[in-house]
Design an enzyme around this catalytic site. Structure first.
Site, PDB file in Angstrom:
ATOM      1  N   LYS A  26       1.183  -1.030  -0.201  1.00 30.21           N
ATOM      2  CA  LYS A  26      -0.183   0.478  -0.046  1.00 30.21           C
ATOM      3  C   LYS A  26       0.966   0.869   0.273  1.00 30.21           C
ATOM      4  O   LYS A  26       1.815   1.428   0.558  1.00 30.21           O
ATOM      5  CB  LYS A  26      -0.255  -0.279   1.302  1.00 30.21           C
ATOM      6  CG  LYS A  26      -2.087   0.734   0.883  1.00 30.21           C
ATOM      7  CD  LYS A  26      -2.827   0.974   2.459  1.00 30.21           C
ATOM      8  CE  LYS A  26      -4.117   2.295   2.565  1.00 30.21           C
ATOM      9  NZ  LYS A  26      -4.816   2.219   3.352  1.00 30.21           N
ATOM     10  N   SER A  46     -10.895  -0.302   6.882  1.00 26.25           N
ATOM     11  CA  SER A  46     -10.087   0.426   5.807  1.00 26.25           C
ATOM     12  C   SER A  46      -9.014  -0.651   5.269  1.00 26.25           C
ATOM     13  O   SER A  46      -8.724  -1.273   4.152  1.00 26.25           O
ATOM     14  CB  SER A  46      -8.795   0.655   5.184  1.00 26.25           C
ATOM     15  OG  SER A  46      -9.530   1.925   5.295  1.00 26.25           O
ATOM     16  N   SER A  65      -9.805   2.284   2.799  1.00 31.21           N
ATOM     17  CA  SER A  65      -8.835   2.720   1.141  1.00 31.21           C
ATOM     18  C   SER A  65      -7.747   2.264   1.263  1.00 31.21           C
ATOM     19  O   SER A  65      -7.618   2.100  -0.015  1.00 31.21           O
ATOM     20  CB  SER A  65      -8.430   4.017   2.331  1.00 31.21           C
ATOM     21  OG  SER A  65      -7.051   3.632   3.325  1.00 31.21           O
TER      22      SER A  65
END
Lengths: 485, 95
Positions: A78, A180, A156
């Site tokens: 990420k 998320s 997210s």
């Protein structure tokens, strides 16, 4: 071997150890899949050179017989994790061009374990969002499709979920402040776990809300979640909230035996407008755990309703403080100034240009709730409510409950752009089942449970006792076995 | 509770985010909606409840008060938009 990208982490690990494939071969297969997945916009920074070098090193370790579980396995990272010398933007324009001079503890641990980073992954800007639509890189896309609509992979950690579900890498890192990891995993039909707050070091992860943020893996199944989580967590003196506890062997906890365990079903998680399919899957999941020998009991978590409003005070408050560092002085974007502009204009223009709409909104809401005269009414009240939310869980666990079963999200993935005109609060509601877990600092895992009426994946969430991720993973593993996973 | 444009402008100023005059009323409306949502918290009886500071009842980890890092000027300045002679450079702060 053909179809290397269909392997799980565990399957690839075993194939590497038995010499059926090599880290180089796996990495090339992953890089080719990443290249072919461009329309998903899951990968945003190319790290193929690093991946190839890491793969060669991993093969040497495998040959030498010094290969931890993650050795040679291609994963995505990420964009929130600082990676030394590699662009790290938290999907924000304000960090354009930022290349950290250091490595986050979690990514370093994964590299030490031999993992191969095939690219950096899309996400919502500063992890603020539930659909990956606030990213400066544009939307990530869910590989699941119905009616030709492009769907959100959730957020997210949308790029992480999309990349793993599309089988471009074997697993990915995520972070979870209000859901998320678990919400995108549910939207894409895969598995994601957020460990207990303090299990994974937050050092080197771009901060959103420091009392809520935790890293965790997004994987194809529960066994993989156990393997990768173990590699990510552990005490770190560089994070003052990191817990000095030994890391158990999570994979060894996966016996599938949950006889004698007590599963709580919270009545407050049955919300209006919940799709029938979700209701059915939840009942079926409950029945499966009962059939596996667990005792199922109705429980009450009375303050559940107040978790979202408390979260939308606490998270923006912490964000407004954390994001104060983006001032155009030390890193990232600085606005072009006009004659006569002083340092205040530099701050104001830099932040107006660099932050997207949702980030600006949350920073300003956070500023408001922390401002003189409102601090007690908003921020301190929210922290009191947070204490009550945690107490709800403490009471449930004290009454003998081992894990709590809930839906992961109130619905399946929605179409990209479909929420564009909605009130921001409507978007916040997608986190209604996950955000309680962050507020209480508990471990939570989302596992795929089936499909809705349109054929889109839905997830169930299991919430565990603090520091007992092994037990939680085992319950999730048993549930997965019932689904034939 | 309704937020007026003056309050919205003050919050934007405190947050050091430039907001155009024309956008202030939309911003004020958004704040009003979000704060309306947050106001549900007033329904909760929080009498005698301590505000939570940490989910885990633990003292923050502390280390010895000794220098354990430093001499990294080049690394510290490597990402600066403007640095000169070993310093971060900013517009004039004091006349």
């Amino acid at each position: 071997m053909s179809d290397l990208m269909k392997l799980t982490l565990a399957g690839a690990r075993d194939a590497l150890r038995s010499g059926q494939t090599t880290a180089v071969e796996l990495t090339e297969a992953s890089l080719a899949a990443v290249e072919a997945s461009k329309p998903l916009n899951a990968f945003v920074h190319d790290t193929s050179d690093i991946a190839r070098a890491q793969a060669v090193a991993a093969d040497l370790r495998l040959q030498a017989g010094d290969a931890p579980d993650m050795c040679g396995l291609p994963i995505g990272m990420k964009d929130l994790f600082c990676t030394k010398g590699v662009a790290t933007q938290a999907a924000s324009a304000i960090l354009k061009g930022f290349k950290p001079e250091y490595e986050s503890t979690v990514s370093q641990k994964l590299f030490d374990a031999g993992a191969v980073m095939v690219g950096k992954l899309n996400m919502d800007e500063f992890a603020m969002g539930s659909s990956n639509e606030t990213s400066t890189y544009g939307n990530a896309v869910n590989p699941w499709k119905v009616d030709g609509r492009e769907l959100t992979p959730g957020g997210s950690s949308g790029g992480s979920a999309s990349a793993v579900a599309a089988e471009t890498c074997l697993a990915a890192t995520g972070t979870d402040t209000g859901g998320s990891i678990r919400q995108p995993a549910a939207f894409t039909g895969i598995t994601g776990i957020k460990p207990t707050y303090g299990r994974c070091s937050r050092w080197g992860i771009v901060a959103f809300a420091s009392s809520l943020d935790q890293a965790g893996p997004i994987t194809k199944d529960v066994r993989d979640a156990a393997i990768m989580l173990e590699a990510m967590c552990g005490f770190d003196p560089k994070d003052s909230t990191s817990m000095n506890l030994p890391v158990p062997n999570f994979e060894a906890a996966l016996t599938g035996d949950i006889r004698g365990k007590t599963i709580g079903i919270p009545k407050e998680y049955r919300v209006d407008g919940m799709p029938d399919a979700l209701e059915t899957l939840w009942s079926e999941g409950t029945a499966m755990l009962r059939d596996a020998g667990a005792t199922v009991r109705d429980i009450s978590l009375p303050h559940t309703k107040y978790a979202l409003p408390a979260y939308y005070v606490i998270a923006p408050a912490e964000a407004s403080s954390n994001l104060a560092r983006y001032d155009g002085v030390r890193f990232g974007h600085r606005a072009k100034l006009e004659a006569g502009d002083g340092i205040t204009e530099m701050y104001e223009k830099t932040r107006a240009e660099g932050f997207g709409a949702e980030v600006q909104r949350r920073v300003m809401v956070g500023t408001y709730v922390l401002s003189a005269g409102f601090y007690d009414a908003y921020y301190n009240r929210a922290r009191r409510v947070r204490a009550l939310i945690k107490k709800d869980f403490d009471d449930a666990f004290a009454s003998g409950v081992d894990a709590i079963l809930t839906p992961s999200t109130p619905s399946a993935a929605f179409g990209l752009g479909e929420m564009a005109d909605a009130d921001p609060v409507q978007m916040y509601l997608f986190d209604v089942f996950t955000v309680t877990v962050n507020l209480a600092g508990l471990p939570g895992i989302s596992v795929p449970a089936g499909l809705d009426s349109k054929g889109l994946p839905l997830g169930l969430q299991l919430i565990g006792r603090p520091w007992e991720e092994g037990d939680l993973l085992n319950t999730a593993f048993r549930l997965g076995k019932s689904y034939g996973l | 509770m309704s937020i007026d444009t003056q309050t919205a402008a003050r919050v934007a100023k405190l947050a050091r985010i430039k907001v155009d005059e024309a956008d202030l009323s939309a911003l004020a409306q958004e704040f009003t909606n979000i704060l309306g949502f947050i106001e549900q918290l007033n329904e909760v009886d929080v009498e005698g409840v301590e505000p939570m500071t940490s989910v885990t009842p633990q003292r923050l980890f502390r280390r010895e008060d000794v220098v354990n890092d430093g001499n990294q000027q080049a690394a510290v300045l490597a990402n600066a938009p403007d640095s000169r002679e070993g310093f971060f450079a900013v517009p004039m702060v004091v006349e």
